[in-house]
Motif scaffolding. Structure first.
Motif, PDB file in Angstrom:
ATOM      1  N   HIS A 192       0.828  -1.209   0.000  1.00 40.75           N
ATOM      2  CA  HIS A 192       0.000   0.000   0.000  1.00 40.75           C
ATOM      3  C   HIS A 192       0.858   1.253   0.000  1.00 40.75           C
ATOM      4  N   ASP A 193       1.919   1.267   0.829  1.00 38.12           N
ATOM      5  CA  ASP A 193       2.786   2.446   0.930  1.00 38.12           C
ATOM      6  C   ASP A 193       3.504   2.712  -0.385  1.00 38.12           C
ATOM      7  N   THR A 196       1.008   3.913  -3.142  1.00 34.95           N
ATOM      8  CA  THR A 196       0.564   5.285  -2.858  1.00 34.95           C
ATOM      9  C   THR A 196       1.619   6.300  -3.265  1.00 34.95           C
TER      10      THR A 196
END
Length: 374
Positions: A192-193, A196
C-alpha cells in the motif's frame, strides 16, 4: 533537498569529521537507517578518501556487533541514539543527529588503490561467507562511467528508488547523482505504501526489484510521466515485464550485476520480447564478457554468434572490478583467473548474442534478491 544543499552539507560534515581526527585511508563504519541522511554522510566520507562501510541500523544488535567485530573499523559514525560515547555530534539537515566514536582496532594496511579511499560492502559477494568486499574509488568511478554509456537516466529526471540506498550506492545511487537526477527515496516497501507513493511521485524512472514490478503490474494506474522501470536484485521473469508493458505501456529493463564486478550487462525491450527464459542482456561498454564450459573451454562474447546455445559459467573482466576481500584478506589477483572474475552464474548464449541466466554453479536460494545458502 537541492544538490547545492546536499553538497554543502557533505562539505560541512567532512570538515567536522576531519577536525574529529578522521584521516585518509582509515576504515569508517557508517551506521544508517538508509534514509536521505545517508547520502551527505556517504559523500563526506568519499571526500575524505576513507574506506566507508555502511551498516543498516535495522539489523539485530548482535548482528551489528558481529559485523563491527569482523570489519574492525577505526571509527564508527552513527545516529546519536546509538552512540555510546560520542566524541562530538553534528546535525544533518537540522534534523538528523550523528556522533562519531574512535575504536581501538589497529589500522589495516590495505595499500594500493584503497589509499585514496573506497567502500566496503559487508556482504558475502558470490559466496556464502560474509567477508567484506572492498571497492576503490577508482573502480567505483569506472562503474559509473560504464553506466553513463547506457543513458538509462537523463539529467533532471525523477527517479523513484524503491531499494535501500546502503545496498545500492555503488554505482546506482552515485550514478543517479552523476546524471543530475532528482532522487525520491522510499521509506516503506509495503504494498500500500509503495503504490501510494508511486501514484503521487510523478517519477520518470522507477529503480526497483521484481517484487516492486509485480506491485506495479497490479496497480490500477501509474504516473503519466513514467517512461521506464529498471529492475535489479534478481532475475526478472519475462512474463512480468510483459504484463507491465501491456497494462501500462511502460518499458521494463533488467540491470543485473554483482558486488565484485558492478553491472556488466543490460537487456532492453526487444530482448524481453523474445520470450526466452530470464535474459540478462548484452555487455555494456567497458566490460568484457566470457564463458567457461564444463570441460574448461573459454569463449569471448564476441564469438557468441559462432557458438549459439553454449552453456557455462559467466566470466567478467573490466576496470570496475573489486580490489580485495577484507576478512580474511584476499587480493583481487588471488581471485582472478587469467584476469577473469568467475561469477558462479551459469548462463547460455542465444544465437542473437543475448546472455540468458540458467542458475548458480553452487547451491544457492535467492529470496527477494537476497542470497541464502542452505
Amino acid at each position: 533537498v537541492s544538490y547545492r544543499e546536499l553538497f554543502n552539507e557533505a562539505h560541512r560534515i567532512a570538515t567536522w569529521l576531519k577536525a574529529a581526527g578522521v584521516c585518509q585511508g582509515e576504515l569508517v563504519v557508517l551506521v544508517t537507517t538508509g534514509g536521505i541522511d545517508f547520502i551527505p554522510f556517504l559523500l563526506a566520507l568519499t571526500k575524505l578518501k576513507v574506506l566507508c562501510a555502511p551498516l543498516v541500523q535495522t539489523r539485530a544488535k548482535d548482528e551489528m556487533s558481529e559485523s563491527i567485530e569482523r570489519l574492525k573499523p577505526i571509527w564508527i559514525l552513527s545516529p546519536t541514539s546509538e552512540s555510546d560515547e560520542p566524541v562530538n555530534q553534528i546535525s544533518c539537515f537540522e534534523k538528523y543527529s550523528y556522533g562519531v566514536v574512535r575504536y581501538s582496532y589497529e589500522q589495516r594496511n590495505l595499500g594500493g588503490e584503497l589509499q585514496d579511499g573506497g567502500y566496503v560492502r559487508n556482504t558475502s559477494g558470490t559466496t556464502g561467507i560474509k567477508k567484506g568486499v572492498c571497492i576503490s574509488h577508482q573502480s567505483a568511478r569506472a562503474r559509473i562511467e560504464a553506466l553513463c554509456t547506457t543513458n538509462l537516466v537523463h539529467s533532471g529526471e525523477r527517479v523513484l528508488c524503491a531499494l535501500q540506498l546502503p545496498f545500492h550506492f555503488i554505482a546506482s545511487l552515485l550514478y543517479f547523482i552523476e546524471r543530475g537526477a532528482e532522487i525520491i527515496t522510499v521509506k516503506s516497501s509495503l504494498p500500500h505504501d509503495f503504490v501510494t507513493l508511486l501514484k503521487k511521485s510523478q517519477a520518470h524512472i522507477i529503480y526497483c526489484s521484481p517484487y516492486h514490478v509485480a506491485l506495479i503490474a497490479e496497480s490500477v494506474e501509474v504516473p503519466q510521466s513514467l517512461r521506464q522501470i529498471i529492475s535489479t536484485s534478481q532475475a526478472l521473469p519475462v512474463e512480468l515485464a510483459q504484463r507491465v508493458r501491456d497494462k501500462h505501456g511502460v518499458s521494463v529493463l533488467q540491470v543485473l550485476g554483482n558486488i565484485e564486478a558492478g553491472v556488466p550487462t543490460i537487456n532492453n525491450e526487444q530482448m524481453l520480447r523474445t520470450g526466452e527464459f530470464e535474459p540478462l542482456g548484452v555487455p555494456i561498454q567497458g566490460y568484457e564478457v566470457g564463458l567457461r564450459t564444463s570441460d574448461g573451454k573459454e569463449f569471448f562474447h564476441s564469438r557468441a554468434s559462432e557458438i549459439p546455445f553454449t552453456e557455462g559459467e559467466l566470466l567478467l573482466r573490466g576496470p570496475g572490478l573489486f580490489y580485495c576481500y577484507l576478512e580474511p584478506y584476499t587480493s583481487r589477483a588471488m581471485v582472478l583467473e587469467n584476469g577473469w572474475f568467475a561469477t558462479g552464474d551459469v548462463v547460455q548464449w542465444g544465437n542473437d548474442g543475448v546472455i540468458h541466466y540458467r542458475g548458480r554453479a553452487k547451491s544457492c536460494i535467492n529470496i527477494g534478491g537476497m542470497k541464502v545458502f542452505p
